[in-house]
Design a protein around this motif. Structure first.
Motif, PDB file in Angstrom:
ATOM      1  N   GLU A 127       0.835  -1.206   0.000  1.00  0.00           N
ATOM      2  CA  GLU A 127       0.000   0.000   0.000  1.00  0.00           C
ATOM      3  C   GLU A 127       0.873   1.262   0.000  1.00  0.00           C
ATOM      4  O   GLU A 127       0.571   2.220  -0.700  1.00  0.00           O
ATOM      5  CB  GLU A 127      -0.918  -0.034   1.235  1.00  0.00           C
ATOM      6  CG  GLU A 127      -2.014   0.980   1.212  1.00  0.00           C
ATOM      7  CD  GLU A 127      -3.069   0.745   0.158  1.00  0.00           C
ATOM      8  OE1 GLU A 127      -2.932  -0.177  -0.679  1.00  0.00           O
ATOM      9  OE2 GLU A 127      -4.058   1.500   0.148  1.00  0.00           O
ATOM     10  N   LEU A 128       1.957   1.237   0.765  1.00  0.00           N
ATOM     11  CA  LEU A 128       2.905   2.351   0.706  1.00  0.00           C
ATOM     12  C   LEU A 128       3.419   2.543  -0.718  1.00  0.00           C
ATOM     13  O   LEU A 128       3.485   3.673  -1.224  1.00  0.00           O
ATOM     14  CB  LEU A 128       4.104   2.072   1.624  1.00  0.00           C
ATOM     15  CG  LEU A 128       4.005   2.548   3.058  1.00  0.00           C
ATOM     16  CD1 LEU A 128       5.198   2.044   3.856  1.00  0.00           C
ATOM     17  CD2 LEU A 128       3.943   4.081   3.138  1.00  0.00           C
ATOM     18  N   MET A 129       3.742   1.438  -1.363  1.00  0.00           N
ATOM     19  CA  MET A 129       4.259   1.550  -2.726  1.00  0.00           C
ATOM     20  C   MET A 129       3.205   2.096  -3.679  1.00  0.00           C
ATOM     21  O   MET A 129       3.499   2.906  -4.550  1.00  0.00           O
ATOM     22  CB  MET A 129       4.786   0.207  -3.197  1.00  0.00           C
ATOM     23  CG  MET A 129       6.129  -0.119  -2.539  1.00  0.00           C
ATOM     24  SD  MET A 129       6.906  -1.590  -3.199  1.00  0.00           S
ATOM     25  CE  MET A 129       6.085  -2.859  -2.220  1.00  0.00           C
ATOM     26  N   ARG A 130       1.958   1.656  -3.511  1.00  0.00           N
ATOM     27  CA  ARG A 130       0.878   2.198  -4.353  1.00  0.00           C
ATOM     28  C   ARG A 130       0.821   3.719  -4.220  1.00  0.00           C
ATOM     29  O   ARG A 130       0.710   4.441  -5.212  1.00  0.00           O
ATOM     30  CB  ARG A 130      -0.470   1.588  -3.943  1.00  0.00           C
ATOM     31  CG  ARG A 130      -1.639   2.140  -4.748  1.00  0.00           C
ATOM     32  CD  ARG A 130      -2.987   1.522  -4.393  1.00  0.00           C
ATOM     33  NE  ARG A 130      -3.535   1.946  -3.137  1.00  0.00           N
ATOM     34  CZ  ARG A 130      -4.403   2.958  -2.984  1.00  0.00           C
ATOM     35  NH1 ARG A 130      -4.817   3.642  -4.028  1.00  0.00           N
ATOM     36  NH2 ARG A 130      -4.861   3.275  -1.792  1.00  0.00           N
ATOM     37  N   LEU A 131       0.906   4.209  -2.989  1.00  0.00           N
ATOM     38  CA  LEU A 131       0.772   5.647  -2.761  1.00  0.00           C
ATOM     39  C   LEU A 131       2.019   6.403  -3.201  1.00  0.00           C
ATOM     40  O   LEU A 131       1.935   7.454  -3.847  1.00  0.00           O
ATOM     41  CB  LEU A 131       0.485   5.895  -1.272  1.00  0.00           C
ATOM     42  CG  LEU A 131      -0.838   5.309  -0.764  1.00  0.00           C
ATOM     43  CD1 LEU A 131      -0.929   5.455   0.750  1.00  0.00           C
ATOM     44  CD2 LEU A 131      -2.034   5.974  -1.442  1.00  0.00           C
ATOM     45  N   LEU A 132       3.191   5.858  -2.879  1.00  0.00           N
ATOM     46  CA  LEU A 132       4.435   6.561  -3.202  1.00  0.00           C
ATOM     47  C   LEU A 132       4.673   6.599  -4.712  1.00  0.00           C
ATOM     48  O   LEU A 132       5.248   7.567  -5.231  1.00  0.00           O
ATOM     49  CB  LEU A 132       5.610   5.896  -2.476  1.00  0.00           C
ATOM     50  CG  LEU A 132       5.548   6.003  -0.944  1.00  0.00           C
ATOM     51  CD1 LEU A 132       6.667   5.192  -0.305  1.00  0.00           C
ATOM     52  CD2 LEU A 132       5.605   7.458  -0.477  1.00  0.00           C
ATOM     53  N   ALA A 133       4.206   5.561  -5.410  1.00  0.00           N
ATOM     54  CA  ALA A 133       4.421   5.514  -6.863  1.00  0.00           C
ATOM     55  C   ALA A 133       3.775   6.700  -7.570  1.00  0.00           C
ATOM     56  O   ALA A 133       4.217   7.112  -8.640  1.00  0.00           O
ATOM     57  CB  ALA A 133       3.881   4.196  -7.436  1.00  0.00           C
ATOM     58  N   ARG A 134       2.715   7.231  -6.996  1.00  0.00           N
ATOM     59  CA  ARG A 134       2.021   8.376  -7.620  1.00  0.00           C
ATOM     60  C   ARG A 134       2.201   9.669  -6.831  1.00  0.00           C
ATOM     61  O   ARG A 134       1.518  10.639  -7.087  1.00  0.00           O
ATOM     62  CB  ARG A 134       0.510   8.089  -7.727  1.00  0.00           C
ATOM     63  CG  ARG A 134       0.094   6.920  -8.610  1.00  0.00           C
ATOM     64  CD  ARG A 134      -0.070   7.308 -10.080  1.00  0.00           C
ATOM     65  NE  ARG A 134       1.192   7.597 -10.713  1.00  0.00           N
ATOM     66  CZ  ARG A 134       2.105   6.689 -11.110  1.00  0.00           C
ATOM     67  NH1 ARG A 134       1.882   5.416 -10.972  1.00  0.00           N
ATOM     68  NH2 ARG A 134       3.241   7.058 -11.655  1.00  0.00           N
ATOM     69  N   GLY A 156      -1.560  16.939   1.889  1.00  0.00           N
ATOM     70  CA  GLY A 156      -2.341  15.960   1.128  1.00  0.00           C
ATOM     71  C   GLY A 156      -1.647  15.439  -0.114  1.00  0.00           C
ATOM     72  O   GLY A 156      -2.233  14.671  -0.880  1.00  0.00           O
ATOM     73  N   GLN A 157      -0.381  15.816  -0.320  1.00  0.00           N
ATOM     74  CA  GLN A 157       0.270  15.393  -1.568  1.00  0.00           C
ATOM     75  C   GLN A 157       0.280  13.872  -1.705  1.00  0.00           C
ATOM     76  O   GLN A 157       0.652  13.142  -0.788  1.00  0.00           O
ATOM     77  CB  GLN A 157       1.700  15.950  -1.636  1.00  0.00           C
ATOM     78  CG  GLN A 157       2.371  15.639  -2.979  1.00  0.00           C
ATOM     79  CD  GLN A 157       3.654  16.406  -3.219  1.00  0.00           C
ATOM     80  OE1 GLN A 157       3.936  17.400  -2.550  1.00  0.00           O
ATOM     81  NE2 GLN A 157       4.431  15.944  -4.188  1.00  0.00           N
ATOM     82  N   GLY A 158      -0.137  13.402  -2.847  1.00  0.00           N
ATOM     83  CA  GLY A 158      -0.147  11.962  -3.101  1.00  0.00           C
ATOM     84  C   GLY A 158      -1.333  11.257  -2.479  1.00  0.00           C
ATOM     85  O   GLY A 158      -1.471  10.036  -2.604  1.00  0.00           O
ATOM     86  N   LEU A 159      -2.190  12.011  -1.812  1.00  0.00           N
ATOM     87  CA  LEU A 159      -3.303  11.382  -1.095  1.00  0.00           C
ATOM     88  C   LEU A 159      -4.657  11.859  -1.616  1.00  0.00           C
ATOM     89  O   LEU A 159      -5.692  11.548  -1.035  1.00  0.00           O
ATOM     90  CB  LEU A 159      -3.180  11.682   0.405  1.00  0.00           C
ATOM     91  CG  LEU A 159      -1.920  11.122   1.056  1.00  0.00           C
ATOM     92  CD1 LEU A 159      -1.771  11.660   2.476  1.00  0.00           C
ATOM     93  CD2 LEU A 159      -1.964   9.595   1.087  1.00  0.00           C
ATOM     94  N   ASP A 160      -4.614  12.589  -2.722  1.00  0.00           N
ATOM     95  CA  ASP A 160      -5.856  13.122  -3.282  1.00  0.00           C
ATOM     96  C   ASP A 160      -6.506  12.059  -4.170  1.00  0.00           C
ATOM     97  O   ASP A 160      -6.561  12.172  -5.384  1.00  0.00           O
ATOM     98  CB  ASP A 160      -5.529  14.387  -4.078  1.00  0.00           C
ATOM     99  CG  ASP A 160      -6.804  15.099  -4.485  1.00  0.00           C
ATOM    100  OD1 ASP A 160      -7.861  14.798  -3.912  1.00  0.00           O
ATOM    101  OD2 ASP A 160      -6.727  15.942  -5.399  1.00  0.00           O
ATOM    102  N   GLY A 213       4.838  11.846  -6.494  1.00  0.00           N
ATOM    103  CA  GLY A 213       5.388  12.958  -7.262  1.00  0.00           C
ATOM    104  C   GLY A 213       6.563  13.674  -6.596  1.00  0.00           C
ATOM    105  O   GLY A 213       7.330  14.355  -7.266  1.00  0.00           O
ATOM    106  N   GLY A 214       6.699  13.478  -5.297  1.00  0.00           N
ATOM    107  CA  GLY A 214       7.787  14.184  -4.623  1.00  0.00           C
ATOM    108  C   GLY A 214       8.808  13.271  -3.988  1.00  0.00           C
ATOM    109  O   GLY A 214       9.662  13.726  -3.233  1.00  0.00           O
ATOM    110  N   VAL A 215       8.690  11.980  -4.258  1.00  0.00           N
ATOM    111  CA  VAL A 215       9.601  11.037  -3.606  1.00  0.00           C
ATOM    112  C   VAL A 215      10.230  10.088  -4.629  1.00  0.00           C
ATOM    113  O   VAL A 215       9.696   9.870  -5.712  1.00  0.00           O
ATOM    114  CB  VAL A 215       8.859  10.171  -2.551  1.00  0.00           C
ATOM    115  CG1 VAL A 215       8.212  11.045  -1.487  1.00  0.00           C
ATOM    116  CG2 VAL A 215       7.832   9.262  -3.202  1.00  0.00           C
TER     117      VAL A 215
END
Lengths: 342, 342, 342, 342
Positions: D16-23, D332-336, D25-27
């Protein structure tokens, strides 16, 4: 920003379109119509959209769809064929997620769909919106017939074999399984949780409306009629189609290489490594079709496994992909989604 | 009362045997073994049995299985072949729910099951416990090889066509879907609810252990080798197998009549009216195999739909049916169950 | 043989009654009515009944219900109150599985059910069919108000505490979870697999029709009004209710012993060992209510866990139990079912 | 770009971390460790990540975590407490998704978690990562104790009432229901589809590890100890927590207004309109906690319904929210994300 309208947005393809368009970045959702729910905020019916979509359903009149750049029909069959002409004449592009413009043979369409076609003249013009086959035609079209869910999974699975002429196209078998969302959000007994849950069954064995659509697409690829047995099944899950395809090889080819080459440049078709078995959840919420190809025991029967999310690549996602092509946007804009697993 | 023992009763076929035997009326459950859980009351592990089964798991030594009339092996593959001889010599009848005695060709068995066979001599003696084929042999047997779940559904679906010689037996296709209980109660990642739930996938496409078992049965019926492509799938439900079978007709016969005649006297095979699509839940908890047969668009491809409860007709129920035959009881005793729907 | 009729048998309580009656041994199912489906064989709608129930749905006129010994109403609310008088006058006993006769305060009933009561005179006569409370009255009754599903689970869980006067009855909490079959077989959007599946929600927080029924029963046990917060939830499964009950102890009693004593002679209430957590599947298809009682961290809050199969002990099974009592049969006849697990 | 490492990425919080981090944009995801799977491409284990994450699992040594800007521990309890010090000393920020740093009372932690704490000194420093309570402290922290899933849903639901001092904090009840993914991806019998599917049960009634964590948070808000009965339940779905909270009002306040004011500026807490009942699927895949507050029958019992996706706001999403705060990015970056419905 492209001005977008949606006709008939209370069903699953409607809410899915909104999910995708809300994060697209290049569009503005102008209006979404529902005669029945006009006035209700969209997010009241679909709380998942709270904070993401702030408009209400409107009547067709209030919606001013002729001021949009593109209108999606997320309606039952038989609506778009009545309303498309007016929009097209107003310069609006139309993407129909229903079946009105999918079958080129109007008489055949009328037989399977049980109604007279209201705009037979548009059928010839409409472009069948499978980008992996018709990308260039889609770019310059006014009217897109967005493919059905089963037809997307089945055609993408058979096409490399048919186009290469390496299977007997007279005896294809497509054993297909769909999640229940393929039946839509209509209140019906057979899709209740207590009827469809913890249960598995075939349906439409004698003939399903997607049969002529699939045969049309495969015949075009084969440049000859094809023989297809198509058996759909209802599986107790929400999203996903898994097509298991059987064909007899007539030439001893490297089927893995054949599939990899055919889809080498296709962003939304993922040919998995030899020996894989794609799961429907691996595409849940995403626009990808994942495919694996097998030759059990090294015999001459080729088995293709093809999975999609029926609401995305099988409906709303492919519609957005087509919209991107229609307007010269990057084909994958708004569709770069990591599937939700688990 | 017939004295019954069960070896290895902690899995799903074990608890299912107990469910059936508790209401059978003609048996007494003497012992159920589990090395790991010896001493634990059965109803503590399976609260559904509270008030119905009051014994505890025992060690193999304490179980005194050689004093039973019949012993069921609800064990992993490879156990019954080690323990059957002793029991048989003590005059105990043996019903193996695992695969140890199903394949007559011992070398073939060893290839698929990855171990040496401990009692090849018994393989020849064992009777394959599909009553619809081997009823008379079962009545006089000492050792029963209870069929696998897929093989039961697939063979019962193909047999009328093969026996009548009306299909091309060289290119049969069995697209089969199983609920997750077919994988047993072992702790494994791929059968977790979060892995198998809301998901659909094929597995074992390259070769599944039930393939040689099915081919052996169909070859016997055809009196010739058969060609079979067998693709199993995991479907997100607990119980049930749905086999969708495809064959090419070589004669233009009335397939509905053929099936009805073949199974006219079979209490546990229900040939449904033409046009039906059997649901797995229609046999949930019951010992019936329900079958429907179709010829889509009137063509020469025949499609057979065959459903069973994998834990009943596909395992424990069929084992009880075999026990009834072995001991001259009414074949359906203890199996007159109305399936649980919804 | 007791001659039985069922009014309105197309829903889940109807098919469940037939499942139980088909194996009861002491009854003959004379007729089952459905205005809409009259003429259709019951087993065509419910293939699980093929081979077990061979009658067809009939019109109310053809059914000759007045020739039955007992008639079950498996109808929506508001039907039995219109038809019971005629049957009772003809000497037929009546068991209403709907809510028409459950609430003694007719005005209260009319408020919650939104209709005028057609037979207020019968309300006083009707016996509330919870055998664990009213067994003797049931034996001599003509008209049984079969309890609701939530009320059965909640009352059986609270009764030992309330009857013994050991909890503060003014602030009871019943957090209750139901499978979707509790909502019946009506085609509605919110019980579609795609709406209720893989999802959990509360509903009716402001007030649910089962609230006054539960309060009436608990007040009778307390011989004083009770205060109850009742929050029902929909859980993504087919069968089962799990009530989690909270109360404040006012005396330091051995709650485990209290429950064991209260239900020592109750065949269909199973008080589990201290520390247990009953699962809904442990009663799937059976007529048992399983209960466990806890005092977390040894405090003065008592937590009762009470599970039933909503279609059996919560509906059809309890109705058969009541029928057995009405006719002097063994209370458990036809109900000695081992639950289906897994 | 922020350089990110993940320790222990084979479980559900890892994917789940990878799903979120993949999109995000800042990491940039530098490394993800797994001793067991080192060398395997991440996308081979999780095909949903094909095309989105192209690294392989690495050994802790190869991962060079000390060169990252931030490291997430998606490990079992007891790992981060051993490895955090080294990373912190190297200037790496640490976010622990397990429980090692959540409980300030080390003795209490050791009691509930059954091990000695390896870094008691860090416990005091660690900031409890509930941004709605500790936002400012998080911004300047080195070490974040990411909250548990139940504690997030329960605390966000109770906080407005506790902070305002309008309920009796000595007798709170939290009846909580979780999807099965909360139990992780470990192979265990009780979370198999055949055990947890179509079933509902309570567990941990006598005491669950999240109890002290919730009490600690609520006591801080109350500035006094609180009394809490916490009963968790397992519900047959994949994702989602639904907490049903009960408290006695001690003042007659407008609870709707109270909640709306408390969360007016909280992007990830959505107070629904009065009368609503939030569904878990309305937050599936998203980082929002949706809350509705009720006073049944206008009484003094307040019922709060609080839902989250346990893998997002209850784990990986909240961890990303904390990372954003730690590095001064938009919270909220990456969490929208629009939740996936159906």
């Amino acid at each position: 920003m492209i001005k977008v309208g949606i006709v008939g947005g209370t069903g699953y393809t409607g809410v899915e379109l909104m999910r995708l368009l809300a994060r697209h970045g290049g569009v503005k959702l102008q209006a979404i119509t529902s005669r029945k729910e006009a006035g209700m905020p969209v997010a009241e019916m679909y709380p998942s959209l709270r904070g993401h979509v702030d408009i209400a359903f409107s009547t067709p009149t209030d919606a001013k769809l002729d001021e949009c750049d593109v209108v999606f029909f997320a309606t039952p069959n038989g609506i778009a064929m009545q309303e498309a002409t007016t929009l097209l004449e107003a310069g609006v592009k139309v993407i129909d997620l229903a079946a009105d413009f999918r079958i080129k043979d109007v008489a055949e369409w009328e037989k399977w769909y049980g109604m007279s076609h209201a705009s037979p003249g548009l059928v010839a013009e409409a472009v069948y919106g499978l980008p992996e086959v018709n990308r260039d035609k889609i770019r310059t079209a006014r009217l897109i017939a967005n493919p059905g869910c089963y037809p997307t999974a089945v055609q993408l699975g058979f096409l490399p074999l048919i186009e290469a002429g390496v299977v007997d196209a007279s005896s294809l078998i497509a054993d297909s399984k769909s999640g229940v969302s393929g039946a839509g959000r209509k209140a019906e007994v057979h899709t209740l949780l207590c009827e469809a849950g913890d249960n598995f069954k075939a349906y439409g064995v004698g003939g399903h409306r997607h049969l002529p659509e699939i045969k049309q697409g495969l015949a075009a690829a084969a440049q000859a009629p094809v023989g297809l047995t198509f058996v759909p099944h209802l599986t107790p899950m929400i999203r996903g189609i898994h097509a298991t395809l059987y064909a007899k090889l007539t030439k001893d080819v490297d089927v893995q290489a054949l599939f990899e080459q055919r889809y080498a440049n296709e962003r939304f078709v993922d040919v998995m490594p030899a020996g894989s078995t794609p799961e429907t959840r691996s595409v849940r919420g995403g626009n990808t079709c994942r495919i694996a190809v097998h030759r059990p025991q090294g015999g001459d029967t080729v088995v293709v496994l093809s999975v999609i999310d029926n609401l995305v690549k099988g409906a709303a996602g492919q519609a957005v992909q087509n919209m991107n092509l229609l307007f010269g946007l990057p084909e994958g804009q708004g569709l770069d989604i990591v599937p939700l697993l688990p």
